[in-house]
Design an enzyme around this catalytic site. Structure first.
Site: not given
Ligand code: BG6
Length: 515
Positions: A252, A247, A194, A160, A189-190, A352
């Site tokens: 997500h 973002d 999870k 992304k 999309d990580h 954030k």
């Molecule tokens: C990323 C965003 O995709 O996901 C970041 O660009 C964010 O801004 C991050 O901090 C959060 O990922 P996780 O796995 O730490 O919740």
């Protein structure tokens, strides 16, 4: 899950000198390789603009592994294994828009295939900024690399952000489809990697008791929170052009919402699941630009101390415009127009520099029709039962309900039934990137985003962005500069986010209870 193993493959990482490659991809590949989920003959060709010899890049890679491979797994990093692993890596310096460099890449690949990868399977990982996605894929195709000459498969993993709005996402899809079939493209999309996000499936479709109440007849509303304590740190340049909605929400959070709200798929295959996610996203109400204020709240964190650490105000962060209107917090009241969810709002919030790091889904059930038991609360606070799916940290599921307080009176008190991953299964294992890379190598696209999914999510998000742009234009016409509401670091965002729920007679919850 039985251990999976993959055929021989060459993985080409574009953006190999970048942060993502070093912090996430190389450690994930190392773990997969070290636990025999990847063939020992695995070859990696790292590609980036920075000049490195093979040996110098291997040293860099080794340093990253020693530093980061332990983040993902309990225990010490096996440094000897890391040393053996980096020997499989070769490095090519090259620009992303230089056709000659891609011809050289094709030659390199042919040589590696001959020596180590007879099957000719190729995985191209685009871990680069999005502005080079198009040149890279175009150049791959022009160099004859969109399919494998030795008869193996060719796949792309794309990070992304996939587009910046609906038009750019559509253009990128069109561009990719000129040279690659959809089943070659793996949009990552990580969050889908999870464990606890995948557990939403198992909770819903592997149990009998939840599905009958998973609808408007029993659910009052749903809250999805992705809160982070850190500010944007050194990512000002990227973040100021993106913001919380692009973002976190477009990808997500809409994915988590889709898994929570979609209809049961006809099977657990990629098509069935992704069809249902697309249907759900298509049911999300599109907000008219004039209504944006009623449905969405945005804010920016100001400066201040939290837990003994100083947070620089967003507007004073390097590479952020001093009069920026990019949001570091967003809350959105999402309406879903389908039979299951009609009239049940889904409240999404992310930000954030908030009070705690927390990702969770709260399914808030309807109140009892008549409150016969005194629980000491005002009628407005009559108890809702809440099922909280904690995605991270402290992964687990909690049911909040009322129980009788011991004693002579019939008085109720809120209590919780708790399932904790840690207690039930021991230490957490596996990292999102490992699972997703393995799936891509096995050709399983279930946990990747399909082209139509990405576009429909952008369509709804772009409508909000249009509304915000309209507000800015109107402010300009009045001769004003639009300033976003500021919130103190370490809080739960701007007061307007609380108002958004209060208007509906509701309030935000963390782990099922009032925060
Ligand atoms: C990323 C965003 O995709 O996901 C970041 O660009 C964010 O801004 C991050 O901090 C959060 O990922 P996780 O796995 O730490 O919740």
């Amino acid at each position: 899950m039985p251990r999976k193993s993959t055929p021989s493959v060459l993985i080409v990482i574009f953006g190999a000198s970048g942060d993502l490659a070093k912090r996430k991809l190389l450690p994930a590949l190392f773990h997969l390789w070290n636990e025999d989920s990847l063939p020992k003959s695995l070859r990696i060709l790292a590609y980036a603009r920075t000049q490195f010899s093979d040996a110098a890049y291997r040293d860099e890679a080794l340093k990253s592994l020693i530093e980061h491979a332990g983040d993902m797994h309990e225990g010490d990093v096996d440094q000897e294994a890391c040393r053996r692993f980096v020997k499989q890596i070769e490095y090519q310096t090259g620009a992303y828009d230089d056709p000659a460099a891609f011809d050289a890449l094709a030659e390199n690949i042919a040589t590696i295939d001959k020596a180590h990868n007879e099957a000719g399977n190729h995985l191209f990982y685009l871990a680069t900024p999005p502005n080079v996605f198009m040149p890279i894929t175009e150049n791959l195709a022009n160099a004859g690399l969109a399919s494998s000459s030795s008869g193996g498969w060719t796949r792309l993993i794309i990070e992304k952000p996939f587009g910046h709005d609906l038009a750019s996402a559509h253009a990128l899809n069109q561009h990719l489809h000129k040279n690659f079939a959809e089943d070659q493209v793996f949009r990552i999309d990580h969050y889908l990697g999870k464990e606890t996000v995948q557990n939403i499936f198992v909770l819903r479709f592997g149990n009998g008791i939840f599905e009958p109440i998973w609808n408007r007849n029993y659910v009052d509303h749903v809250q999805i929170t992705v809160a982070e304590t850190l500010g944007i740190g050194e990512r000002g340049g990227y973040y100021d052009r993106s913001g919380a909605l692009r973002d976190m929400v477009q990808n997500h959070m809409m994915q988590v919402m889709a898994l929570t709200a979609m209809e049961p798929p006809v099977g657990m295959d990629a098509k069935s699941i992704r069809d249902q996610k697309v249907n759900l996203l298509r049911s999300v109400q599109r907000i008219a630009p004039a209504d944006v204020e009623r449905f969405a709240v945005r804010g920016q964190y100001s400066g201040g101390g939290v837990d003994g650490r100083e947070v620089t105000a967003y507007l004073k962060t390097p590479e952020v415009e001093p009069d920026s209107t990019t949001e570091t917090f967003v809350a959105w009241r999402v309406g879903i127009d389908n039979w299951r969810w009609q009239g049940v709002p889904f409240y999404l919030r992310t930000g954030k520099a908030l009070a705690s790091k927390l990702t969770e889904v709260n399914i808030v059930f309807r109140k009892p029709p008549l409150m016969l038991v005194d629980n000491g609360d005002s009628p407005m606070q009559m108890p809702n039962n809440v099922l909280s799916l904690r995605i991270q940290p402290d992964e687990g599921i909690t049911l909040t309900f009322d129980a009788k307080k011991p004693g002579p009176l019939v008085e109720a008190e809120r209590v919780q039934m708790d399932f904790s991953y840690l207690k039930a299964f021991g230490a957490q294992r596996g990292e999102a990137y490992e699972r997703l890379i393995l799936d891509a190598l096995l050709g399983d696209s279930t946990l990747f985003i399909r082209h139509d999914e990405v576009e429909v999510a952008w369509d709804r998000v772009t409508a909000l962005l249009d509304g915000w742009e309209k507000q800015e234009k109107e402010a300009k016409t009045r001769g004003d500069t639009l300033r976003l509401p500021q919130y103190r670091p370490g809080t739960w965002g701007p007061a307007a986010a609380d108002e958004l729920l209060k208007r509906d007679g509701r309030y935000w919850r963390n782990n099922g209870v009032k925060r």
